[in-house]
Design an enzyme around this catalytic site. Structure first.
Site, mmCIF file in Angstrom:
data_model
loop_
_atom_site.group_PDB
_atom_site.id
_atom_site.type_symbol
_atom_site.label_atom_id
_atom_site.label_comp_id
_atom_site.label_asym_id
_atom_site.label_seq_id
_atom_site.Cartn_x
_atom_site.Cartn_y
_atom_site.Cartn_z
ATOM 1 N N ALA A 127 49.241 38.471 -26.978
ATOM 2 C CA ALA A 127 48.066 39.253 -27.361
ATOM 3 C C ALA A 127 46.884 38.334 -27.700
ATOM 4 C CB ALA A 127 48.395 40.147 -28.558
ATOM 5 N N PRO A 128 45.662 38.796 -27.414
ATOM 6 C CA PRO A 128 45.292 40.121 -26.896
ATOM 7 C C PRO A 128 45.382 40.271 -25.374
ATOM 8 C CG PRO A 128 43.314 38.868 -27.344
ATOM 9 C CD PRO A 128 44.469 38.000 -27.785
ATOM 10 N N GLU A 149 54.757 39.715 -27.600
ATOM 11 C CA GLU A 149 53.885 39.653 -28.761
ATOM 12 C C GLU A 149 54.670 40.061 -30.000
ATOM 13 O OE1 GLU A 149 51.355 39.010 -31.511
ATOM 14 O OE2 GLU A 149 50.933 38.381 -29.452
ATOM 15 N N ASP A 176 60.214 38.174 -32.110
ATOM 16 C CA ASP A 176 59.984 36.810 -32.561
ATOM 17 C C ASP A 176 60.373 35.910 -31.389
ATOM 18 O OD1 ASP A 176 60.434 34.192 -33.620
ATOM 19 O OD2 ASP A 176 60.677 35.048 -35.627
ATOM 20 N N ASP A 194 51.340 29.593 -26.218
ATOM 21 C CA ASP A 194 50.095 29.387 -26.957
ATOM 22 C C ASP A 194 50.433 29.714 -28.408
ATOM 23 O OD1 ASP A 194 47.271 28.805 -27.105
ATOM 24 O OD2 ASP A 194 46.951 30.951 -27.430
ATOM 25 N N CYS A 247 44.992 26.359 -30.836
ATOM 26 C CA CYS A 247 43.551 26.262 -31.084
ATOM 27 C C CYS A 247 43.316 25.540 -32.404
ATOM 28 C CB CYS A 247 42.884 27.640 -31.070
ATOM 29 S SG CYS A 247 43.544 28.801 -32.283
#
Length: 479
Positions: A127-128, A149, A176, A194, A247
């Site tokens: 997500a998203p 997700e 999970d 990610d 990130c």
């Protein structure tokens, strides 16, 4: 460009001074973090080519600057953002582009860096949906993507974005990510992790992103990331590609996590250098071949990307303890499948051998063939796309199937004018000057499918889902 006040904990600044290469300026790092983030979009090549999109929006006066690591990605500047938000434009509503931060296009670029063609891919924290939809475009809607997700509230948003972009090859799960190594060992050709992280790279978008930051929380997050990466690596087939990204900017959540995997599995892990991923990639290259993107390097969010290859099989993890439950669908074959296919084709819905028909009571679904071997191993939140509901007079075709499968050049296609398209998005019926001849109408705008509708006399009855209806201005240059 105006600056905004970013909250920087002292310990964070100390950590960044230590992590940043000597070739980079710390003052430029601080300055870059305080500049608002440039907006960027990625053209959805499942629906339109880059050239055709650029021609379509040329009259709008949008300024687009190519993103070097993504052929279909562009930084965008618009003069009419306040009058018409980018997410409310007709081109966005019809799935022609995705609003996506430039740095977040890097992981998928890395996943396909050697022009590989994986048939079964997992997006472990999806997500998203920006990266899932980017993967689907790179796969040409073929093969299959397992988009997972963990956050229940974000699964609905993930599905909405997948549906808007016309994606048919995806299965959604809500787990999970640490379960997949045991549940689906060596089942995927490629995996994108990610990973959830401390978000140090997003301060240009959220000046308060570091309000709850601490060195201790970084270590706790890194422990979770190691477990997720371990699970992903077990779910990857030998010879497969895994991209690990975050990130955030600290080494504990980035390089150290990847080096832990290498130390744990030794020769089974190969680091694949990313220095040739795009021109100037070497400016962010680490000694290990990873990309550690500080925000001042390319004027974007901070990001980290590593690309790995699994060189050999691993001993299996302990079997998962959960129960999957009975699968509620049955495969449609023979005459039943032919009847559905012919009826769908008659209204302009087309698919190939990559998708197979399944049924649950009166519902007819299309599942990606590549996902069928996973049935019975995990529980799906949503699998494939809902094609239709059967009733006494035939089939009620579903909106998501129309967006993904409709052929805009079909004989029943009816192209709306700008004014009619605005009415359609507002949920109103259409009264065209020259009504279509057919009773079943494939409504299009800009030669993109908007829905299947019924003609009732001189009126086209609106079938746009109520939850998607929009108000206000929707079209650039049209008042």
């Amino acid at each position: 460009m105006a600056q905004h006040a970013v909250y920087f904990p002292d310990a964070f600044l100390t950590q960044m001074r230590e992590a940043m290469p000597s070739t980079l300026s710390f003052d430029e790092f601080i300055s870059a973090c305080q500049r608002p983030l440039r907006r960027s979009i990625r053209i959805n090549t499942l629906k339109i080519s880059v050239a055709d999109f650029l021609a379509l929006i040329a009259p709008y006066g949008w300024s687009l600057t190519p993103i070097p690591w993504c052929h279909e990605g562009f930084w965008i500047e618009r003069d009419d953002e306040e009058a018409l938000p980018l997410g409310s434009t007709a081109e966005h509503l019809s799935g022609l582009f995705y609003i996506q931060e430039a740095s977040s296009m890097l992981p998928v670029a890395a996943l396909f860096a050697d022009d590989n063609h994986p048939q079964r891919v997992m997006d472990m924290a999806a997500a998203p949906g920006s990266k899932t939809t980017q993967i689907a475009a790179r796969m040409g809607n073929r093969g299959a993507i397992l988009a997972n997700e963990f956050s229940a509230s974000r699964v609905k948003v993930l599905h909405a974005n997948i549906s808007r972009c016309g994606i048919a090859n995806t299965a959604l799960t809500h787990f999970d990510g640490r379960v997949f190594g045991a549940a689906l060992p060596e089942m995927f050709d490629a995996i994108l992790l990610d990973a959830p992280c401390s978000g140090e790279g997003v301060v240009r978008k959220d000046p308060d992103a570091l309000k709850n930051w601490s060195p201790e929380s970084n270590l706790d997050i890194a422990a979770t990331q190691r477990e997720l990466l371990d699970s992903a690596f077990h779910a990857l087939r030998p010879g497969g590609t895994l991209v690990y990204s975050t990130c955030t900017l600290n080494r504990q959540e980035n390089e150290a996590v990847c080096l832990w995997l290498k130390e744990t599995y030794a020769d089974a892990v190969e680091f694949l250098p990313l220095g040739d991923l795009f021109p100037d990639a070497d400016r962010a290259l680490t000694p290990e071949g990873f990309l550690h993107v500080f925000p001042q390097i390319y004027d974007c969010e901070g990001f980290f990307v590593a690309r790995l290859r699994k060189m050999s099989s691993l001993p299996a993890m302990p079997a998962p303890g959960y129960k999957v439950g009975a699968f509620p669908f049955t495969s449609l074959k023979g005459r039943e499948a032919l009847n559905v296919t012919q009826a769908a084709n008659a209204v302009g819905l087309l698919w190939d051998e990559n998708l197979h028909l399944w049924q649950r009571e009166k519902e007819v679904w299309l599942f990606p063939a590549e996902i069928e071997s996973l049935i019975g191993k995990v529980r799906f939140s949503r699998l494939g796309i809902k094609l239709a509901e059967s009733h006494n007079k035939g089939y009620r075709w579903q909106h998501e199937a129309t967006i993904a499968l409709a052929c805009p050049t079909h004989a029943h296609a009816f192209e709306l004018s700008v004014q009619e398209a605005e009415e359609w998005y507002r949920g109103r019926d259409i009264y065209p000057q020259t009504p279509p001849a057919a009773d079943d109408v494939l409504v299009t705008f800009q030669h993109q499918p908007l829905g299947l509708a019924k003609r009732i006399g001189a009126r086209i009855k609106n079938s746009y889902p109520r939850e998607l209806v929009r108000d206000g201005k929707l079209f650039t240059g049209n008042s």
